[in-house]
Design a protein around this motif. Sequence first.
Motif, PDB file in Angstrom:
ATOM      1  N   ALA A 199     -23.725  45.089 -96.424  1.00 14.45           N
ATOM      2  CA  ALA A 199     -23.274  45.347 -95.015  1.00 14.45           C
ATOM      3  C   ALA A 199     -21.974  44.871 -94.250  1.00 14.45           C
ATOM      4  O   ALA A 199     -21.067  45.223 -93.795  1.00 14.45           O
ATOM      5  N   ASN A 200     -21.777  43.549 -94.903  1.00 18.10           N
ATOM      6  CA  ASN A 200     -20.837  42.768 -94.315  1.00 18.10           C
ATOM      7  C   ASN A 200     -19.937  41.921 -95.500  1.00 18.10           C
ATOM      8  O   ASN A 200     -20.201  40.894 -95.966  1.00 18.10           O
ATOM      9  N   PRO A 201     -19.213  42.693 -96.360  1.00 18.04           N
ATOM     10  CA  PRO A 201     -18.552  42.416 -97.852  1.00 18.04           C
ATOM     11  C   PRO A 201     -17.671  41.091 -97.458  1.00 18.04           C
ATOM     12  O   PRO A 201     -17.447  40.510 -98.530  1.00 18.04           O
ATOM     13  N   CYS A 202     -17.086  40.839 -96.226  1.00 20.13           N
ATOM     14  CA  CYS A 202     -16.200  39.886 -96.212  1.00 20.13           C
ATOM     15  C   CYS A 202     -16.709  38.442 -95.366  1.00 20.13           C
ATOM     16  O   CYS A 202     -15.841  37.800 -94.597  1.00 20.13           O
ATOM     17  N   THR A 203     -17.903  38.652 -95.334  1.00 20.96           N
ATOM     18  CA  THR A 203     -18.264  37.366 -94.568  1.00 20.96           C
ATOM     19  C   THR A 203     -19.542  36.680 -95.306  1.00 20.96           C
ATOM     20  O   THR A 203     -20.304  37.326 -95.922  1.00 20.96           O
ATOM     21  N   HIS A 204     -19.470  35.489 -95.334  1.00 27.09           N
ATOM     22  CA  HIS A 204     -20.293  34.468 -96.045  1.00 27.09           C
ATOM     23  C   HIS A 204     -21.771  34.764 -95.813  1.00 27.09           C
ATOM     24  O   HIS A 204     -21.998  34.792 -94.625  1.00 27.09           O
ATOM     25  N   LEU A 205     -22.646  35.038 -96.793  1.00 31.72           N
ATOM     26  CA  LEU A 205     -23.936  35.188 -96.287  1.00 31.72           C
ATOM     27  C   LEU A 205     -24.613  33.975 -96.038  1.00 31.72           C
ATOM     28  O   LEU A 205     -24.501  33.097 -96.766  1.00 31.72           O
ATOM     29  N   ASN A 206     -25.278  34.050 -95.106  1.00 30.58           N
ATOM     30  CA  ASN A 206     -26.142  32.771 -94.866  1.00 30.58           C
ATOM     31  C   ASN A 206     -27.045  32.189 -96.133  1.00 30.58           C
ATOM     32  O   ASN A 206     -27.753  32.998 -96.605  1.00 30.58           O
TER      33      ASN A 206
END
Length: 227
Positions: free
Chosen positions: A76-83
């Motif tokens: 869903a958020n390809p350019c955001t670090h996953l928690n």
Amino acid sequence: MFFRSLALLSTVAALFSSKVAVSAYPTTSGKVWHVTVGNATGGTIFNPNYINASPGDRVEFTFNPKNHSVTQSSFANPCTHLNNGFDAGFHPVANASSWDLPTFSVTVNDTNPVWVYCRQAENTAGSHCGKGMVFGLNPGAEGSNNSFSLFQQAALKIGQQLVASASLASVASTASATHTTTQAAASSSKSWSDHYDSWNHEDDDDDSWSYDDDDSYDNDYKWRRDY
């Protein structure tokens, strides 16, 4: 006694050799997948950009020039670090021909998709992820709603939005600078105009004085003529 000492030394040597072998050559029950991060010219790519691995396999990422990361994200958020997702951090590499290029390994625990991107220049127009530098581990098949193609397209769309935002900000900055320059020019022009008007009024006074002088001259001429 001699043979007992020899046997003891042999046992110690065997134990030492075993310990070294285990630490230097860790064993794995699965396949090792090799993925290059970037390329010799600093390209924004993973090669290959997706794989289908099995539990127990290991994925080894090898960093190339110039400076990239291997960071877990989400579909869903390809350019955001996953928690709580993994992040290898940045690994600057000056020379691709180096024999000791840095690596980062991930062990495959199951067949669930794992999404990865490079977070260099994150949230800017130069975002590596926004240029399509993403990787998929066990993505859905092409045509499915979680395929690698859809994941990469989403990353590229983010990149386009970042470029557009940067362009608008640049236009706004230029317009603001132009407005400021125009105001300064207008203020300077008004100041000059006021100064000119003031000088012109003084000149009018000089004309009045000249007129009076001419009038006196005429009257004097008339007096002399009458005389």
